[in-house]
Write a protein that holds these residues in place. Structure first.
Motif, PDB file in Angstrom:
ATOM      1  N   PRO A  94     -90.408  84.277  76.034  1.00  0.00           N
ATOM      2  CA  PRO A  94     -89.555  85.402  76.208  1.00  0.00           C
ATOM      3  C   PRO A  94     -88.245  85.212  75.312  1.00  0.00           C
ATOM      4  CG  PRO A  94     -90.397  84.700  78.285  1.00  0.00           C
ATOM      5  CD  PRO A  94     -90.889  83.652  77.321  1.00  0.00           C
ATOM      6  N   VAL A  95     -87.821  83.949  75.038  1.00  0.00           N
ATOM      7  CA  VAL A  95     -86.685  83.780  74.244  1.00  0.00           C
ATOM      8  C   VAL A  95     -86.821  83.035  73.085  1.00  0.00           C
ATOM      9  CG1 VAL A  95     -85.308  83.763  76.315  1.00  0.00           C
ATOM     10  CG2 VAL A  95     -86.305  81.327  75.782  1.00  0.00           C
ATOM     11  N   GLU A  96     -88.203  82.885  72.822  1.00  0.00           N
ATOM     12  CA  GLU A  96     -88.406  82.217  71.349  1.00  0.00           C
ATOM     13  C   GLU A  96     -87.731  82.789  70.280  1.00  0.00           C
ATOM     14  OE1 GLU A  96     -92.809  80.968  70.660  1.00  0.00           O
ATOM     15  OE2 GLU A  96     -92.344  83.012  69.391  1.00  0.00           O
ATOM     16  N   ASP A  97     -87.454  84.009  70.105  1.00  0.00           N
ATOM     17  CA  ASP A  97     -86.888  84.655  69.076  1.00  0.00           C
ATOM     18  C   ASP A  97     -85.473  84.193  68.829  1.00  0.00           C
ATOM     19  OD1 ASP A  97     -89.284  85.806  67.973  1.00  0.00           O
ATOM     20  OD2 ASP A  97     -88.908  87.786  68.943  1.00  0.00           O
ATOM     21  N   ARG A  98     -84.763  84.231  70.014  1.00  0.00           N
ATOM     22  CA  ARG A  98     -83.309  83.927  70.164  1.00  0.00           C
ATOM     23  C   ARG A  98     -83.414  82.541  69.730  1.00  0.00           C
ATOM     24  NH1 ARG A  98     -81.174  86.225  75.661  1.00  0.00           N
ATOM     25  NH2 ARG A  98     -79.046  85.536  74.698  1.00  0.00           N
ATOM     26  N   MET A  99     -84.147  81.461  70.246  1.00  0.00           N
ATOM     27  CA  MET A  99     -84.110  80.114  69.892  1.00  0.00           C
ATOM     28  C   MET A  99     -84.345  79.851  68.266  1.00  0.00           C
ATOM     29  SD  MET A  99     -85.646  78.065  73.356  1.00  0.00           S
ATOM     30  CE  MET A  99     -87.515  78.831  72.996  1.00  0.00           C
ATOM     31  N   PHE A 100     -85.177  80.544  67.845  1.00  0.00           N
ATOM     32  CA  PHE A 100     -85.485  80.409  66.563  1.00  0.00           C
ATOM     33  C   PHE A 100     -84.218  81.213  65.641  1.00  0.00           C
ATOM     34  CE2 PHE A 100     -87.090  82.405  62.390  1.00  0.00           C
ATOM     35  CZ  PHE A 100     -87.443  81.108  61.756  1.00  0.00           C
ATOM     36  N   ALA A 101     -83.703  81.999  66.179  1.00  0.00           N
ATOM     37  CA  ALA A 101     -82.341  82.404  65.254  1.00  0.00           C
ATOM     38  C   ALA A 101     -81.304  81.260  65.298  1.00  0.00           C
ATOM     39  CB  ALA A 101     -81.929  83.664  65.878  1.00  0.00           C
ATOM     40  N   ALA A 102     -81.136  80.671  66.700  1.00  0.00           N
ATOM     41  CA  ALA A 102     -80.289  79.446  66.800  1.00  0.00           C
ATOM     42  C   ALA A 102     -80.734  78.468  65.917  1.00  0.00           C
ATOM     43  CB  ALA A 102     -80.144  79.097  68.437  1.00  0.00           C
ATOM     44  N   ALA A 103     -81.845  78.131  65.811  1.00  0.00           N
ATOM     45  CA  ALA A 103     -82.555  77.042  64.782  1.00  0.00           C
ATOM     46  C   ALA A 103     -82.196  77.373  63.400  1.00  0.00           C
ATOM     47  CB  ALA A 103     -83.871  76.893  65.109  1.00  0.00           C
ATOM     48  N   GLU A 104     -82.388  78.483  62.724  1.00  0.00           N
ATOM     49  CA  GLU A 104     -81.921  78.841  61.651  1.00  0.00           C
ATOM     50  C   GLU A 104     -80.526  78.451  61.178  1.00  0.00           C
ATOM     51  OE1 GLU A 104     -84.677  82.203  59.919  1.00  0.00           O
ATOM     52  OE2 GLU A 104     -83.739  83.028  61.529  1.00  0.00           O
ATOM     53  N   ARG A 105     -79.545  79.196  62.119  1.00  0.00           N
ATOM     54  CA  ARG A 105     -78.162  78.568  62.039  1.00  0.00           C
ATOM     55  C   ARG A 105     -77.997  77.191  62.041  1.00  0.00           C
ATOM     56  NH1 ARG A 105     -73.345  80.053  66.416  1.00  0.00           N
ATOM     57  NH2 ARG A 105     -71.395  79.382  65.019  1.00  0.00           N
ATOM     58  N   LEU A 106     -78.680  76.343  62.692  1.00  0.00           N
ATOM     59  CA  LEU A 106     -78.518  74.803  62.902  1.00  0.00           C
ATOM     60  C   LEU A 106     -78.794  74.428  61.468  1.00  0.00           C
ATOM     61  CD1 LEU A 106     -77.288  73.202  65.209  1.00  0.00           C
ATOM     62  CD2 LEU A 106     -79.734  73.117  65.849  1.00  0.00           C
ATOM     63  N   CYS A 107     -79.898  74.984  60.915  1.00  0.00           N
ATOM     64  CA  CYS A 107     -80.482  74.375  59.776  1.00  0.00           C
ATOM     65  C   CYS A 107     -79.523  74.603  58.455  1.00  0.00           C
ATOM     66  CB  CYS A 107     -81.936  74.863  59.257  1.00  0.00           C
ATOM     67  SG  CYS A 107     -83.201  73.969  60.623  1.00  0.00           S
ATOM     68  N   GLU A 108     -78.840  75.750  58.657  1.00  0.00           N
ATOM     69  CA  GLU A 108     -77.829  76.257  57.618  1.00  0.00           C
ATOM     70  C   GLU A 108     -76.585  75.374  57.784  1.00  0.00           C
ATOM     71  OE1 GLU A 108     -76.766  80.289  58.429  1.00  0.00           O
ATOM     72  OE2 GLU A 108     -78.893  81.205  57.768  1.00  0.00           O
ATOM     73  N   GLU A 109     -76.359  74.879  58.730  1.00  0.00           N
ATOM     74  CA  GLU A 109     -75.033  74.160  59.068  1.00  0.00           C
ATOM     75  C   GLU A 109     -75.150  72.546  58.771  1.00  0.00           C
ATOM     76  OE1 GLU A 109     -72.318  76.136  62.295  1.00  0.00           O
ATOM     77  OE2 GLU A 109     -74.187  76.382  63.123  1.00  0.00           O
ATOM     78  N   CYS A 110     -76.256  72.226  59.055  1.00  0.00           N
ATOM     79  CA  CYS A 110     -76.607  70.539  59.432  1.00  0.00           C
ATOM     80  C   CYS A 110     -77.102  69.966  58.240  1.00  0.00           C
ATOM     81  CB  CYS A 110     -77.278  70.448  60.891  1.00  0.00           C
ATOM     82  SG  CYS A 110     -76.220  70.872  62.215  1.00  0.00           S
ATOM     83  N   ASP A 111     -77.184  68.774  57.828  1.00  0.00           N
ATOM     84  CA  ASP A 111     -77.932  67.798  57.214  1.00  0.00           C
ATOM     85  C   ASP A 111     -79.331  67.512  57.816  1.00  0.00           C
ATOM     86  OD1 ASP A 111     -75.492  67.637  55.380  1.00  0.00           O
ATOM     87  OD2 ASP A 111     -74.557  66.291  56.563  1.00  0.00           O
ATOM     88  N   VAL A 112     -79.098  67.194  59.032  1.00  0.00           N
ATOM     89  CA  VAL A 112     -80.532  66.626  59.806  1.00  0.00           C
ATOM     90  C   VAL A 112     -80.523  67.356  61.168  1.00  0.00           C
ATOM     91  CG1 VAL A 112     -81.681  64.728  60.848  1.00  0.00           C
ATOM     92  CG2 VAL A 112     -80.209  64.518  58.664  1.00  0.00           C
ATOM     93  N   VAL A 113     -81.954  67.851  61.490  1.00  0.00           N
ATOM     94  CA  VAL A 113     -82.026  68.437  62.586  1.00  0.00           C
ATOM     95  C   VAL A 113     -82.902  67.557  63.750  1.00  0.00           C
ATOM     96  CG1 VAL A 113     -81.351  70.826  61.970  1.00  0.00           C
ATOM     97  CG2 VAL A 113     -83.591  69.991  61.839  1.00  0.00           C
TER      98      VAL A 113
END
Length: 432
Positions: A94-113
């Motif tokens: 139920p919250v997969e899409d919201r977690m994916f959106a947060a993951a995309e933002r994290l990948c934009e901001e970070c060197d390593v995830v």
């Protein structure tokens, strides 16, 4: 480096990531931690002492009524793979899409995830963004090896372990692969063919957050899979404090048995009342004092006495050492906290992973046979409590295991592994 972490689950899935985030931040990295908590919004009020940027996404996933439904559904499902699939479809999807959106933002901001091994949205986002990715396994029971399988005693025939892992892979993939690949298709990344090798484990680095007292670095694990040790940290505010009533109870008589089912304590009042009756009667039959952890004991009609104390929450690290034994559900965090305290356990698992932890404690000689919640009776639990309290060898084994575990520093080991694997790559990239 700028490092992004993302986790999903209950307290036992969040706490190790808080510990790792703090360790990485203290070592000089800039850290963002994204949390999706299934059953609590408490982490929204948590402030990192070292300055970790903590972000909450879709928390809590479940309200009290939903939590009661998922508990009943999983409780009545006997097949482990169907259990896992139902948990993810009810509390992850139920919250997969919201977690994916947060993951995309994290990948934009970070060197390593770095992600919880269930966090396939972060794995997909990292692959699309070309970001280095590490996984955190909270149980060693999910890593294939010819030397071990969670359903068998360690050291069994390798051909039998290989056969069991072949069957396990088929079952995991049948249960989880379709949902995972649906999100990957939307993300525009290729599908995966195996959940364990291509989602749960990262070939770059998979941190196995389990104490070497319990787990063994198997010779046939992939090179990137490394045993770091328990990702532990000091008590945090969301875990509560040793309230005066609790301190008074601890001081008022013989050390009690601490009883907790963690996030598996039923949210439904009727079912919770039944569980509290079970635990209280087990303590009475065992002739022991007990601390029973429950968010709604008063609403269920239970009041404390000189023999039983009901608490909403308590800092396990501060309380477990003052108890005689710990009755628990076999969650990764609670299991290792009980070992760290040097106390024998009584394990009442609800799902297959918890059964594995119970068998591991029995193998170490610090618990009796785990009893699934479906089969638990007050008399049976009382017998296991008395076994834990009346077996000196079990107490001594627990003390020795706790002493060994306190000499470890899983967070420091994990930070060193992250630096070793990803720090050099980032330095080479900067030099270019």
């Amino acid at each position: 480096m700028k490092i992004g972490l993302q986790t999903w689950g209950s307290h036992g899935d969040v706490r190790p990531f808080l510990a790792l985030a703090e360790g990485l931040q203290r070592s000089g990295h800039e850290v963002i931690l994204v949390i999706t908590c299934v059953d609590s919004d408490a982490y929204a009020r948590h402030v990192s002492p070292s300055g970790v940027d903590i972000r909450m996404v879709a928390s809590p996933v479940l309200g009290p009524e939903d939590a009661g439904k998922i508990g009943a559904t999983v409780f009545n499902t006997r097949d482990p793979m169907r259990q896992m699939a139902k948990i993810l479809r009810l509390a992850f999807a139920p919250v997969e899409d919201r977690m994916f959106a947060a993951a995309e933002r994290l990948c934009e901001e970070c060197d390593v995830v770095i992600g919880h091994f269930f966090m396939h949205p972060l794995r997909a986002a990292a692959q699309r963004a070309g970001r280095p990715y590490a996984s955190v396994m909270l149980s060693h029971g999910g890593i294939p090896s010819a030397c071990d399988h969670p359903m068998r005693s360690r050291g069994g025939a390798q051909w039998a372990n290989r056969l069991l892992w072949w069957i396990t892979r088929l079952a995991v993939n049948r249960a989880l692969l379709a949902d995972t690949n649906r999100l990957r298709a939307r993300a525009g990344v290729p599908p995966v063919r195996d959940m364990i090798d291509e989602v749960w484990l990262s070939p770059q680095l998979t941190l196995v957050a389990v104490s070497p007292v319990i787990a063994v670095q198997q010779p046939d694990w992939p090179p990137g899979v490394q045993l770091s040790g328990f990702l532990d940290m000091p008590n945090i505010a969301v875990e509560g404090s040793v309230a005066p009533e609790l301190a008074g109870f601890l001081a008022a008589g013989e050390p009690p048995v601490y009883m907790t089912l963690g996030s598996w304590m039923p949210a439904d009042t009727g079912w919770q009342r039944e569980t509290l009756e079970l635990l209280g009667e087990a303590a009475r039959l065992a002739g022991c004092r007990a601390i029973i952890q429950s968010a709604d004991a008063a609403a269920c009609g239970f009041t404390s006495s000189d023999r039983l104390l009901y608490v909403r929450a308590a800092p396990h690290h501060a309380v477990f050492p003052r108890c005689s034994a710990v009755l628990h559900h076999g969650g990764a965090g609670t299991t290792q906290s009980a070992i760290l305290a040097g106390k024998p356990s009584v394990v009442v698992p609800h799902i297959s992973e918890q059964e594995h932890w119970g068998r591991e404690l029995r193998r170490l000689g610090i618990a009796g046979t785990p009893v699934h919640r479906r089969k638990a009776t007050a008399a049976g639990l009382a017998k296991l409590i008395r076994q834990a309290l009346d077996t000196p060898a079990m107490t001594q084994a627990a003390i020795e295991a706790g002493n060994a575990m306190r000499r470890e520093d899983g967070v420091a080991a994990a930070v060193e592994l992250v630096d070793r694997v990803f720090g050099h790559a980032e330095a080479r990239a900067a030099a270019r």
